[in-house]
Structures are given as C-alpha cells and as structure tokens.
Design a protein around this motif. Structure first.
Motif, short mmCIF file in Angstrom:
data_model
loop_
_atom_site.label_atom_id
_atom_site.label_comp_id
_atom_site.label_asym_id
_atom_site.label_seq_id
_atom_site.Cartn_x
_atom_site.Cartn_y
_atom_site.Cartn_z
N ASN A 233 44.72 79.52 -61.50
CA ASN A 233 43.62 80.46 -61.29
C ASN A 233 43.65 81.00 -59.88
O ASN A 233 43.15 80.37 -58.96
N PHE A 234 44.28 82.15 -59.71
CA PHE A 234 44.36 82.77 -58.39
C PHE A 234 43.41 83.97 -58.32
O PHE A 234 43.76 85.01 -57.78
N SER A 235 42.22 83.79 -58.87
CA SER A 235 41.29 84.93 -58.91
C SER A 235 40.94 85.41 -57.51
O SER A 235 40.65 86.59 -57.31
N PHE A 236 41.00 84.52 -56.50
CA PHE A 236 40.66 84.95 -55.14
C PHE A 236 41.70 85.92 -54.57
O PHE A 236 41.49 86.50 -53.51
N PHE A 237 42.80 86.11 -55.26
CA PHE A 237 43.78 87.11 -54.84
C PHE A 237 43.17 88.51 -54.83
O PHE A 237 43.69 89.42 -54.19
N ILE A 238 42.05 88.68 -55.57
CA ILE A 238 41.41 90.00 -55.64
C ILE A 238 40.97 90.47 -54.25
O ILE A 238 40.93 91.66 -53.97
N ALA A 239 40.66 89.52 -53.37
CA ALA A 239 40.12 89.91 -52.07
C ALA A 239 41.20 90.44 -51.13
O ALA A 239 41.00 91.46 -50.47
N ILE A 240 42.34 89.76 -51.06
CA ILE A 240 43.34 90.18 -50.07
C ILE A 240 44.70 90.45 -50.70
O ILE A 240 45.31 91.49 -50.46
N THR A 241 45.19 89.53 -51.52
CA THR A 241 46.56 89.66 -52.00
C THR A 241 46.76 90.92 -52.84
O THR A 241 47.69 91.70 -52.59
N ARG A 314 44.51 82.93 -43.50
CA ARG A 314 43.89 82.67 -44.80
C ARG A 314 43.97 81.19 -45.15
O ARG A 314 44.96 80.52 -44.88
N ALA A 315 42.93 80.69 -45.77
CA ALA A 315 42.92 79.29 -46.20
C ALA A 315 44.08 79.03 -47.16
O ALA A 315 44.76 77.99 -47.08
N PHE A 316 44.36 80.00 -48.03
CA PHE A 316 45.45 79.86 -48.98
C PHE A 316 46.78 79.67 -48.25
O PHE A 316 47.60 78.81 -48.63
N TRP A 319 47.09 76.28 -46.68
CA TRP A 319 47.28 75.28 -47.72
C TRP A 319 48.73 75.27 -48.20
O TRP A 319 49.37 74.24 -48.33
N THR A 321 51.41 76.44 -46.62
CA THR A 321 52.31 75.97 -45.57
C THR A 321 52.32 74.45 -45.51
O THR A 321 53.38 73.82 -45.51
#
Lengths: 461, 461, 461
Positions: A233-241, A314-316, A319, A321
């Motif tokens: 679930n990479f839904s937070f990709f909507i913000a930046i990625t 980014r926190a992602f 994480w 790295t």
C-alpha cells in the motif's frame, strides 16, 4: 519616479493649488473616486450634476454646479457617465466646444457596441477634443491609494495638445501615462480591462488535460498496480512520488510542443515552396501560444527540481535507506562501487541540472524588461540556439534515466510503457525532424524561401 | 536602445559635430562631469564663468566665456550652480530671455525650501523656459561612463518645445528621458535622489524586530533548554537549525500580515456601511506596505527552502542517520514502514513545496515589468486568489508539520508553545475572518459597499 | 497594452478602414511583410513600383501604382529599397516634397557607410521629412505575427510632427514606438540590429578560458592523481564532482573580478590626486563589463548550489554512506558527535547559503525593470554594501570549507594547491585592499577627490 515614491507623494496633499481646475460630469462611483484623488493631488475639482443638492456625496473640497456652469470653469472635462446617457450631452455642444472631453467609460462585455464609446462621444460632439483614458484604472485602488498593480494609464486621442493636457493630469496623480496613438485605439483600450489572461486559456487547459491524464496513468502503474500485484500500500505516493513522475513528463512534453509548430511551419513552407501564404489557423494560434507553453513547461520543470531535491527528507526515503543498509550489514557483505551505475546516475543528474539551468535562463530572457533590451538577432539566438540545447539536454536526461529499462519487460506493467517513455514521444519527434531540417541542402532551401524566394513565382499571368 | 549598446556608443566619440552648442553655467563638479559627457557625445560645450582664467579645470575641447557671451552662443543653458546663487542670474534676464534653462540642482535634505529650486528659478527669470532635469544622475557615473543603474532622466517643465530640446540632449548622451509633466513635478524630482528605500523602512524594522524575538525564543527552547535539561551542547544549532526554525515562522507571519489589513478594511467598511470614509492612518500605511511585507516574507521562505534542502549535507545529519541505523542494525531489528508517518511527512513536504512555488509566482508577478503587462482584473486575480491559496497551503504545511505535537506536553518546554505554533497565530486569524467574509450574505453586502452603496445615504439634509 | 492583447488584436483585421493610406516604395521581402501587416491592421496600402505588372507578389488588398502616383496618394511613404538605389528617388523630389519618408533600411555590417542611410536620404531629398524606423523589427516576425521578442520600434527624426505620424502607425500595428530623438540617432538605430551581445563577448571569453583551466586542473588532481596513486577509477567524477569543484571557484573568482576594477580605480585616483583624468582604457572597459561578469558569476554560483544539493541523490553518495555505516556497524563502534566538525560543517553551509541568497538579490536588482525603479543612492547602496557583504560571505564560505586542510601536506597533490585555494586569491586581494581603503584617513581623502578636489589644482598657468 518609482511607485514607492509616488505612493508617499500621494499621501501628502499638495496644498499649492497651482494646478488647473478639472471638471467631472457625473457623481457615480468612479467619478467620486477620481475626484477624491485629484483633490488629494492638488487639483481644484468642480462636479457637473443635474442636481446640485447632493453635495455631501461628493468628496470634500469639490464644488458642485450644473453641467454648463461646471464645464465653463475648466478646460478638461472628465465624462464619468455611462454610454447610454451620452445623448444628454448634445444640448451642451456649444459649451463643450473646444473643450477636452475625457471618456473614462468601460463596457460590460467585449463587442457590446460596434464602435468604441470614445469614438461614439466624438461623433456626438464633433467640436470637442475627445481623449480616451483612465478606464484601465480601478476606482477602488484610486480611492484607497493602494495602486500596487500597474500604474500605467493608457491614453489615446486625435488632438495632440488635448492628449498632453490629460497626460499631465495623469502624471499629477502619480500615474504613468502611455500614449496609444489616435482615437482608433480606443476600442482596444476599452477591451483591455475586460481580459483575463486571454493568451493563457488554451495553454492552461491543455496542460490541465495532459496533467490529469498523466496523473492517473502514473497512479495506475505506480500505486494501484503495486497494490494489486505486490500487495504494497503505497497510497502516500500521491503526495510526492506520483506528482514528481508527472511533472517531468509534462515539462518535457510541453517543451516539445513549443518547438513542434516551428517544425510544422518549416515543413509547410518547404512543401508550398513559398512563405507568402498564410499558415492554417490552428498553427497560427499554436505559434502565438508558444511563450505561454514554454513558461508552463518551466513551472513544471521547477516543481520537478524541488520535488526531487526534497527526496532525502522524506520518511519513506530514510526508511528505505536504512532498510537497505541494515540488510547489507546483516549479510556481512561489502559492496564494491558499481561504476556503470555511478556514471549513469551522475550523468543523468548532470544533464537534468544543466537543462534546467538553461531553461531558467530562457525564462529570464522572456521577462518583458529583459526581452525589450535585446535585439532580434540576440532574441532569436537565445530562443532557438539555447532553446534547442535545453530540449536536447532534457531529452537526454530522460533517456539516460530510463537507461536499461527500455528493453526490460518488467518495466511494462499491464503491457503499458512506463510514463517516462511517453515523455520522450514529442521531443524526440521534434529533434528528429529538426535534425533533417538542418541538413545543408534542406536548410539552404528553407533559408531562401524565408528570404522571399518562391518556387512558382506568381508573375505568370 | 539597450544599455549595453549605449555604453559602447558612449565610448566612441561622435566626431560629426552636427549637434548644437550647449552652454553650462558653473564649473563645479557636476557641471564639469556633464560637460565631459556632452563633449564625448559630440556636443560643442561653452562654459559661462566669472573668471575665464580657470580654463584647465574644465574638460578639453570646451570653451570658457563670461556668462553673457556664453549664453548667447547656445539655446540651451545648463544651470550648474547652487540655489543660493541663483540671484546673480537676474541681471542676465535679458540675455536669458527665451532661452531654455535646465535646472540640475539637488537639495541636501527633504523640504529644505518651500518651493522647488526649478520653480524658484522660473520665478526669478519669468522670460526664460525652465526645465528640470539631470539631477537624478550621478556625476561620478557620468564621468566614468559606468551607468550601470537606471539610465532614466526625469524631465519636467511647462514649455513642451523646451522639454523636447532637453530630452533630445538626454537621448544624445545615451540616457532615457522620462517626461514627468509640468514644472509642478520639480519638487518630486528634486526629492527623488534623496530617498533611501522609504517604503521599506517600516517592513524591514518590523521584520528585524520579529526576527530577533523569534531567534532568541528558538535559541532558548532548542539550544539552552536542551543544554540545561538534557545536558547536550547543541550550540552549533545557531548556524542552521535555529535560523531554519525562525525563517518559516517569519515567512508565515509576514505573509499573514500582508492579508490582515485587507481583512481589517473589510470589517471597517462593513461596520461603517460605506467606503467613502478614509481608513485610519495606520491602516492606510499598512496597506501601502503590503507589497514590501510580502517580498520580505518571500525572502524568508526562500531561505527556509534552501536551509531545509541542505539538511542531508550537514555533518550532524549524517551522524544522526548513521547512529540510528547502527543502533537498529545492532539490535537486529527490521522496522516496517510507518504508513501514517510516510503520509504526514510526504504531505507536509508537498504542501510546503506547492506553497513556495505559488509564492515565487506571486513574487514574479510583482516585478515592475510583469505587473505593468497585466490589467487590474488579472492583477487582482493573481494577488487575491493565488495569494490566499499560498497562505492556505503554507498554513497547512505548518500545521501538518506540527501534527501530533500540538497536544503533546513534551512539546511545551518551560510551558512555552513551540515556535511553529506561534507562526500559526496570524495566518489562522486571517483565514478564519476571511472565511466569514466570503459567506454569501456578508460578501454580497461588502461588494455593494465597494461599488458605492451606502447604508446611511448622506442625502439627508 | 500588454503584448498578449496586442497579439489577439492583430489577428482580427480591423475592417473600419478609417486609417490613412500608407505608401510603400519597393516590393522586396520587408516591403511586402510590412504591407501585409498594415493591411491586416486596417491601413489602406499602395505600393510604388517600376512595373505595375507584378501585382500578385504583393499582399491582397494593396494597390500597385507607379512611384509618383503612389506617393501622391499618401502622406507617409515607407522607403523599402536599398541604400544604393536611393539616387533614383531624386527625380521624384518634387512629388516627395513635404512628405514623410520612412527609412527602414539596414546595413550588412557596422560602419559600412560614413553617414547613416537615413541621413543620406535626408541629404538627397531635403524637402522631405525623413524618419528612421522599423529597421529593428524582423520581417519574418511581422509576417507570421509571432512577435515574441521586443515589440519596441526605435524611431528618430528631426520633424516632430512627422515622427508623431510614424509613431501612430507603429502603434496601429500593435508595436511600441520608442522616440530616440533627432535624425542623428539614426546611426545608432541602424547599428542596433547588427549586434550580438557586444557587452558579453569579453566576459564570456574570459569565463570560458578560466573555466577550462580550472576544469583541467581539477581533473588532474581529483581524477588523474587518484587514478595513478590510489588506483581508483573515478572517471564518473567528470559529470558532477569536477564541475562542482569548478563552479564555486569560477563564481568566487568572477565575483572578485567585479570588485577589483573599483579598487584599482580608487588606487589610481589616490595616486594621481584627481578624478579629472581618464582611466587607462583597459580599466574603462573592465568597469563597463562588471555587470556581465557579476551575472556570469551568479550563474556559476547557482549551478554550484544545484550541483551541491543533488549530492545525496547520487549513486556514489549512497554507496559511500552505506559503506561508512556498515564498517562502523561491523566494528561495533558508537561514534560520538564531533562538535568541531558540526560547527565547521554548519557554518560553512550557512555562509554559503546566505551569500548565495544575497547574490540572487543582487541579480534581481540588476533586472532592467527593477534597477529603473531605484535611484542612484539606493542602487549604490545595494551594489556596494550588499555586494561586498556577498563577497565576504562567499569568501568565508570557501575558507571555512578549506578549514584545516590549508596546512595539511596531503592537500597538496603534486605540490599543487587544491583548487579552492586558487579561488581565494582574487577575493582576498580585493578584500584586503578594500579594508585599507575604508580606513578613515584614506576614505576621507578619496571622498574629497571624488567630490572634485584636486591635489595639484591646475590653476597654475
């Protein structure tokens, strides 16, 4: 004088009263605002009104008289009444003979009347000297003294002296008059305040459409596909990625669209063998929109740059790295530096940064004050030479970024090409055709056509 | 012509000598500098002086005569003498009759004399045509040819033809004349060179005060508190961490202060039920300072952006990263991705970047040459619509950044709120009131007032 | 009116036909392009031609007559023929008497003829009113309506009314006339379109030379030396690492070179004891190139900023980080924070960012529209005070970056100093001399000289 100083000057009422009286016909909102400002700037103001009773609506210090008496007191009369009431001025024709009438009216929509209000006024009162002006200024801004926007006041009229008088009043109010020529320019001046970025409509709609398409394309491949097949679930990709996959594609595609019409034009001219035929309408309009398309492309490129540089924060990213490093540490491995990878990574970054740098340069040269200070030869040098170099660098940036993935089947989720491949379509098409066009034989031919040569000279008949 | 070409032209003396003789009264510094430049540009120059002996002080190629003889040789006379010596010109009134006198004098301070020097000269010599000009140009720059700054020369005068003659000389020197109207503008032109960013004084002092307060606030909480209670010496935070806590707070607060006066103005108008009353003085001044406040806010936002992006390059950051990763690796843990955290981190970054992007756009539209090319409707659209969007995005950026800390007692060191909470005060106040103001019932009322409607029409008496 | 609106206006032919007929002599490329545009803008156009047969070469709607008949139909005649054929106009002198002749010719190279084409035309036809204009506009752009560049049309002429008529036509075509004064300005206007960034040639060549030198210097020490002595193949450093060592060195050196001539000038003036002697030629030229040098330095500084910020995204950087962390983790060490290092790292970054911020500010104030809105005092304040502060911050940035390496023998590969040491030479020299110059005793003396005082007054003879 700079706007700042004018602002301060405007605050201090000039008490010298050496200025000449100005008459204002009409006590509507704009008439009152203008009167206020004039009194503040030291002009004696006399209002012409049907009823001299309404004396406390008008600004302090102004006189109110009947129209005829008021007109006699001044050489310049501001006509602050609506076009449909102009007829009532005809009985005053004798009093107004030789006077300077300033038409400050605006229409509610474009092409409301066949001729401009100022020309209409001039026809009604052929003995008066009609000058168009002040209609581009906001009453509210005049009132509050907060003229942050343009201080330019467009003026036009057939009588040079009358124009000079009005321009002096404009300057006296701390504004900058701009002479737009004879009264024929009144139509244009009256249309001006009604516009809302007319040249930007098509480029913005196009960008919006393309942007939405690419956004959902990337959403499907990067978020939904991953969710379905990898159960992540990479839904937070909507913000930046996801935005940062759309921005570069938009920037590169729009930059390609800036140079595409030039290539089309060259092909059409080569085909027709003459430059003395009008281009099809769509091409004409497209060519006029190139500057706007380029600036929107630059906006996307800037967003791409910032969204990319922010990655390590980014926190992602942190994480990912730490996950990679820990797994390496736990497996007790020492990884040697992958030189191919280092080359690819560094060169696509360098290409991108240099391309972006040139792109910003192009943007700066399109600032009005900068493009006004270069001549045609310099402008064409910057826009075509530097422009194509930018396009080449950015295309190369995208290609090297793709690198080894082009032929890798895992890059084709749902049998669809990755989004960066789509970004290459337009710029590559432009670059290939341009490459053909600069072949000496083609180029020489095209240059001759652009200098006026024609394949089938039309002397025939 | 662009400044560059003018520069090159200025180097090559025009030897044609077709230009008309110019007379200069006075051999002081500015008179000599102007004479130099004129001779370089091909004007024959004759100096009028009490003593014709001092011939080698003046530029090569210039003639020196008595005042009367010199004046007879030219149609345009540059009066390069100080105001207190103007009286000595009165005996020359006959010779100077009909001549164009160019007053180039400056005062030492604002409001030194009741009327401008040029008007004083015009009163002394009513038969001459006085033109104000050249006083805004630096003698040193004229001399050395290094006119990097504005090439504009403000000109004013009552005689149009005389002004034209002076403007032609200005152009002949490679400068750009700007007609400021009648001789009444002389006061403004004489005050102009004395200014030093008058509109910036208040905004800069305010920013300085606020900035210092926030700096020490952050220093106390982030450095001193940590030192006392956690015994960590983070004094090096003064270089980047503390400034980067102050910058965003300043940016957001100042941006709020840009929109606060507009909100006050609306409330005052609603309360009074009319727009035809002057705002209190402090509000007027505040509204005039909005552009400057906005630009300073943009400067702080830019610094915040750069100081944030540089984070991964700091020795402290790489030390912290490696410490975290090593402690994880040693404890043999695998940390799953915290999705809430990833969402929060990505969305506050995205908000910040989009807000900053719009902020930069606003800054670009406030460049004089750009704001001159948009009309009022477009300017208001950009400044109010885009401006409020920027404010909303930046406020949201700060709120999400704060996130879960708002209710966490550990965020309140010494019972004081964290600095980012302070940054939210002004913008939130603005946004809440604005939200009320755009309610249809309120908005309709306000619009009517701004179009000239009044609650208590003053027809009463 | 802004260029956008003009564009749209230009598309819609004005059918009113209230404009006055314009005559064009010559049916060459530019004559046809101009005729096209004029007909589009509502001007009736009549061509004067030797043969009235070639009627279909000319734009639709235009009439073709013999020269004399065509000239009689219009008050304004565009002379679209080449200078070498001007003689054939002399027989028409009588017909052309009192007419406005617009000379639109350009030359192929600078200084082709002793006097300008327009002056030559005026000598041939003394009874006509010659106006120079339109030569700075591109025929191709007129034709295609894509006037993205400057819309300014430089106009000059001795007859004010004739100039007004031509300026009105210019405005009618949607262009902006700029009055350049009398016909003496024709030479400058004719030279204008031939220029290609004349002021940029020397600064760009200098930067190119210096840049290449520093590139190979860094290549030798950072890539080749490492390859030979450490056997590490870091060839990919060519993409980012080596350029990013060259960029800051270039930026700092060029910024130093901006302030060096000012320092030289001060020394020369102090030595000579007067300001009334011309500087040596090289210094004059150097001073005129300061703005360009500064902007190139800013470009390098921007590239340095971007290339530095991108560091964490490089494959090499993440490889190095993970290698360091893994080796620490495997050795089971916990590294305490090195406070000196944290201080050095943070302060050199902060210096660099603040210096860059001020540098960008300086760049913005050098935009023509911004520098036009400040007076001399403000401009000098920004350029000298802020400029020197920028130089100090950037020099300190470079010094702290070097830090402890200055005295470390391992920094001297092949006995050569590291590249950042070279970058300090010019700025340190400037700062040291400037420091001496602002000593009160020296400064007072220099100020007196710049106000016109001379050590050996030349009254002697």
């Amino acid at each position: 004088m700079n706007r700042n100083s004018s602002n301060t000057m405007a605050l201090a009422p000039n008490t010298s009263n050496k200025r000449e009286t100005v008459c204002i016909f009409g006590t509507g909102d704009f008439g009152r605002a203008l009167g206020h400002k004039m009194i503040q700037s030291g002009y004696p103001v006399v209002y012409g009104s049907r009823s001299t009773q309404i004396s406390n609506l008008i600004p302090k210090g102004a006189e109110v008289l009947g129209h005829a008496e008021a007109a006699q007191k001044a050489a310049v009369i501001i006509v602050a009444i609506q076009r449909q009431h102009y007829n009532f001025l005809t009985p005053l024709a004798e009093v107004l003979h030789g006077k300077v009438l300033v038409d400050i009216s605006n229409n509610l929509k474009l092409k409301q009347y066949p001729e401009s209000n100022a020309e209409h006024l001039a026809q009604l009162l052929p003995g008066s000297k009609v000058v168009k002006g002040f209609n581009t200024v906001s009453a509210w801004a005049l009132q509050s003294g907060t003229l942050d926007a343009s201080r330019q006041v467009f003026i036009c009229g057939d009588d040079v002296e009358a124009k000079q008088m009005v321009m002096n009043i404009v300057r006296g109010l701390g504004l900058t008059p701009v002479d737009k020529g004879s009264l024929l320019a009144a139509q244009e001046i009256e249309n001006y305040p009604l516009q809302l970025f007319p040249m930007w409509k098509f480029p913005i709609l196009l960008s919006l459409g393309l942007g939405l398409f690419f956004f959902f394309y990337s959403l499907a491949l990067d978020v939904i596909h991953t969710y379905i097949y990898e159960n992540n679930n990479f839904s937070f990709f909507i913000a930046i990625t996801v935005p940062n996959r759309v921005f570069p594609v938009m920037a590169l595609t729009l930059l390609g669209l800036v140079y595409l019409p030039g290539v089309f034009a060259a092909i059409i001219q080569l085909y027709r063998g003459t430059k003395y035929q009008r281009f099809p309408d769509w091409l004409d309009k497209w060519m006029l929109a190139r500057k706007q398309l380029g600036l929107i492309a630059l906006a996307f490129a800037s967003l791409h740059a910032v969204f990319t540089l922010v990655t390590p924060l980014r926190a992602f990213a942190s994480w990912r790295t730490s996950k990679q490093i820990i797994s390496l540490a736990l497996s007790n491995e020492t990884v040697p530096l992958d030189h191919t990878n280092a080359w690819l990574s560094d060169s696509y970054l360098a290409m991108g940064m240099l391309g972006f740098f040139l792109f910003v340069l192009l943007g700066i040269t399109s600032l009005p004050s900068v493009s006004n200070s270069v001549n045609w030869r310099e402008f064409r040098f910057v826009q075509s030479k530097l422009g194509y170099l930018t396009l080449i660098l950015c295309t190369a940036h995208s290609m090297i970024y793709g690198g080894k993935w082009f032929l890798n089947p895992s890059a084709y989720k749902w049998y669809l090409p990755d989004i960066y491949m789509l970004s290459l379509v337009v710029p590559c098409a432009v670059l290939v055709v341009k490459f053909v066009l600069i072949f000496p034989c083609v180029d020489k031919h095209l240059t001759r056509i652009r200098q006026g040569w024609e394949r089938k000279p039309r002397y025939s008949e």
